[in-house]
Write an enzyme that holds these catalytic residues in place. Structure first.
Site, PDB file in Angstrom:
ATOM      1  N   THR A   9       0.823  -1.228   0.000  1.00 38.32           N
ATOM      2  CA  THR A   9       0.000   0.000   0.000  1.00 38.32           C
ATOM      3  C   THR A   9       0.851   1.269   0.000  1.00 38.32           C
ATOM      4  O   THR A   9       0.316   2.363  -0.089  1.00 38.32           O
ATOM      5  CB  THR A   9      -0.920   0.016   1.244  1.00 38.32           C
ATOM      6  OG1 THR A   9      -0.091  -0.084   2.407  1.00 38.32           O
ATOM      7  CG2 THR A   9      -1.914  -1.139   1.202  1.00 38.32           C
ATOM      8  N   ARG A  97      21.951  -3.591   1.897  1.00 37.29           N
ATOM      9  CA  ARG A  97      22.724  -3.071   0.758  1.00 37.29           C
ATOM     10  C   ARG A  97      24.225  -3.164   0.953  1.00 37.29           C
ATOM     11  O   ARG A  97      24.950  -3.560   0.045  1.00 37.29           O
ATOM     12  CB  ARG A  97      22.341  -1.609   0.494  1.00 37.29           C
ATOM     13  CG  ARG A  97      20.954  -1.429  -0.083  1.00 37.29           C
ATOM     14  CD  ARG A  97      20.599   0.033  -0.241  1.00 37.29           C
ATOM     15  NE  ARG A  97      19.232   0.200  -0.744  1.00 37.29           N
ATOM     16  CZ  ARG A  97      18.511   1.287  -0.548  1.00 37.29           C
ATOM     17  NH1 ARG A  97      19.026   2.320   0.130  1.00 37.29           N
ATOM     18  NH2 ARG A  97      17.285   1.398  -1.013  1.00 37.29           N
ATOM     19  N   CYS A 126      17.506   5.025  -4.521  1.00 35.25           N
ATOM     20  CA  CYS A 126      17.059   5.618  -5.789  1.00 35.25           C
ATOM     21  C   CYS A 126      18.113   6.562  -6.377  1.00 35.25           C
ATOM     22  O   CYS A 126      18.463   6.470  -7.559  1.00 35.25           O
ATOM     23  CB  CYS A 126      15.743   6.358  -5.603  1.00 35.25           C
ATOM     24  SG  CYS A 126      15.596   7.241  -4.065  1.00 35.25           S
ATOM     25  N   GLY A 157      10.339  10.719  -2.533  1.00 36.46           N
ATOM     26  CA  GLY A 157      11.333   9.834  -1.908  1.00 36.46           C
ATOM     27  C   GLY A 157      11.082   9.669  -0.414  1.00 36.46           C
ATOM     28  O   GLY A 157      11.518   8.689   0.193  1.00 36.46           O
ATOM     29  N   HIS A 234      14.203  12.553  -9.050  1.00 36.44           N
ATOM     30  CA  HIS A 234      15.414  13.123  -8.469  1.00 36.44           C
ATOM     31  C   HIS A 234      16.306  13.678  -9.582  1.00 36.44           C
ATOM     32  O   HIS A 234      16.420  13.073 -10.652  1.00 36.44           O
ATOM     33  CB  HIS A 234      16.208  12.058  -7.720  1.00 36.44           C
ATOM     34  CG  HIS A 234      15.557  11.551  -6.461  1.00 36.44           C
ATOM     35  ND1 HIS A 234      14.491  12.167  -5.850  1.00 36.44           N
ATOM     36  CD2 HIS A 234      15.857  10.472  -5.696  1.00 36.44           C
ATOM     37  CE1 HIS A 234      14.152  11.491  -4.758  1.00 36.44           C
ATOM     38  NE2 HIS A 234      14.960  10.454  -4.631  1.00 36.44           N
TER      39      HIS A 234
END
Ligand code: 2RA
Length: 329
Positions: A9, A97, A126, A157, A234
């Protein structure tokens, strides 16, 4: 293919559904997961209603792939539980990451490193993705020496509440504050939280992730991340010093011929990348390419991409496509 979507969502989750449909990804069963309070509610995918299920129900269903965009804490707790039942997780949070045991993947750059054993794969930040899409071909040809990047990041973002704050402030209405200051008519040098060294976590991601993705720790990189009252994507002003010299025309030709990149560089006709133009698109747009005459072997350029698409949802689903196409799931 049975697909779990954790964070269904949220803004990125909603874009993931859109991209899965656009790409006609082979979804035979969709397991949307959201907060406990959303269980039982429905989401729409390809015109069909799907009930939101609990995390445990999704794990028990043993999906082939679980797409995560629900924050680092949720991913740290539940991605291993999906992996334990054989699911391959593609996670959009920062949780995995920089973990050396997990791969950080932009398919155009390093998808070939993936194997069946990779059960938790990290989707980069991103602002990292759009940067490395451009740095990668340039590094192969000219060898990066130092990169200085300043970002101008969309409020998307930060999420829906940030978009709501901007829209309310534009209308002069009281807004639930996500940022410490008004964002309308403003620019905040403050994306994510500050660390001990006075860099923000966003800047630290931008300074660390590209080296891991490119598999090259020989160049330097510094970053300043700024939030601006924009919604389409961005933007990044990038200054790149190379080991080797170059011709501007060769750089333009190289980038124009790199899959996933669109060169928009004709200033005489006011052609350059803009988030207003990139919104809803999957390409990385680059322009304003010009030699930095203050230093040898150095170039300036401007890079724009939709942070919810190539910067998040599309990149994650491209990883999923690669896994399917190469029988890794
Ligand atoms: C931001 N890149 O723009 C971060 C997380 N999406 O806030």
């Amino acid at each position: 293919m049975k697909i779990a979507l954790v964070g269904a969502t949220g803004m990125v989750g909603q874009v993931m559904l859109k991209v899965l449909a656009e790409k006609n990804f082979p979804v035979t069963e969709l397991l949307p997961v959201a907060s406990e309070k959303s269980v039982g509610k429905t989401i729409i995918f390809k015109g069909k209603e799907y009930k939101i299920v609990s995390m445990q129900q999704a794990i028990d269903a043993k999906p082939e792939i679980a797409l995560f965009s629900a924050g680092g804490d949720i991913s740290l707790e539940f991605a291993p539980q999906f992996a334990a039942v054989g699911t391959t997780v593609i996670d959009n949070s920062s949780a995995w990451r920089m973990n050396p045991a997990h791969k950080l993947v932009v398919p155009e750059i390093n998808a070939e490193t993936l194997t069946k054993e990779d059960k938790i794969i990290a989707n980069p930040n991103c602002s990292t993705i759009q940067l490395v899409m451009v740095l990668h071909p340039l590094n192969l040809k000219y060898n990066l020496k130092r990169v200085v990047v300043s970002t101008y990041q969309s409020v998307t973002g930060t999420g829906k509440n940030a978009v709501d704050q901007l829209n309310a402030e534009v209308l002069g209405q009281e807004a639930k504050k996500v940022y410490p200051y008004q964002i309308f008519k403003n620019a905040l040098p403050h994306c994510d939280v500050f660390s001990e060294d006075d860099y923000t976590k966003e800047e630290i991601k931008l300074m660390n992730e590209p080296l891991k993705i490119l598999g090259d720790y020989s160049f330097k990189l510094t970053a300043t991340a700024v939030r601006v009252p924009v919604q389409g994507g961005h933007s990044e002003s990038v200054n790149i010093e190379f080991e080797n010299d170059f011709e501007i025309s060769d750089i333009k030709e190289l980038l124009a011929n790199t899959p996933g990149i669109v060169l928009q560089d004709d200033v005489k006709n006011n052609l350059y990348p803009m988030p207003l133009y990139s919104e809803g698109k999957d390409e990385v747009f680059v322009g304003r390419i010009r030699r930095d005459n203050s230093q040898e072997k150095t170039v300036n350029m401007w890079i724009v991409a939709d942070n919810l698409r190539k910067g998040a949802a599309t990149n994650a689903i491209q990883i999923a496509e690669y896994l399917v196409e190469n029988n890794l799931v």
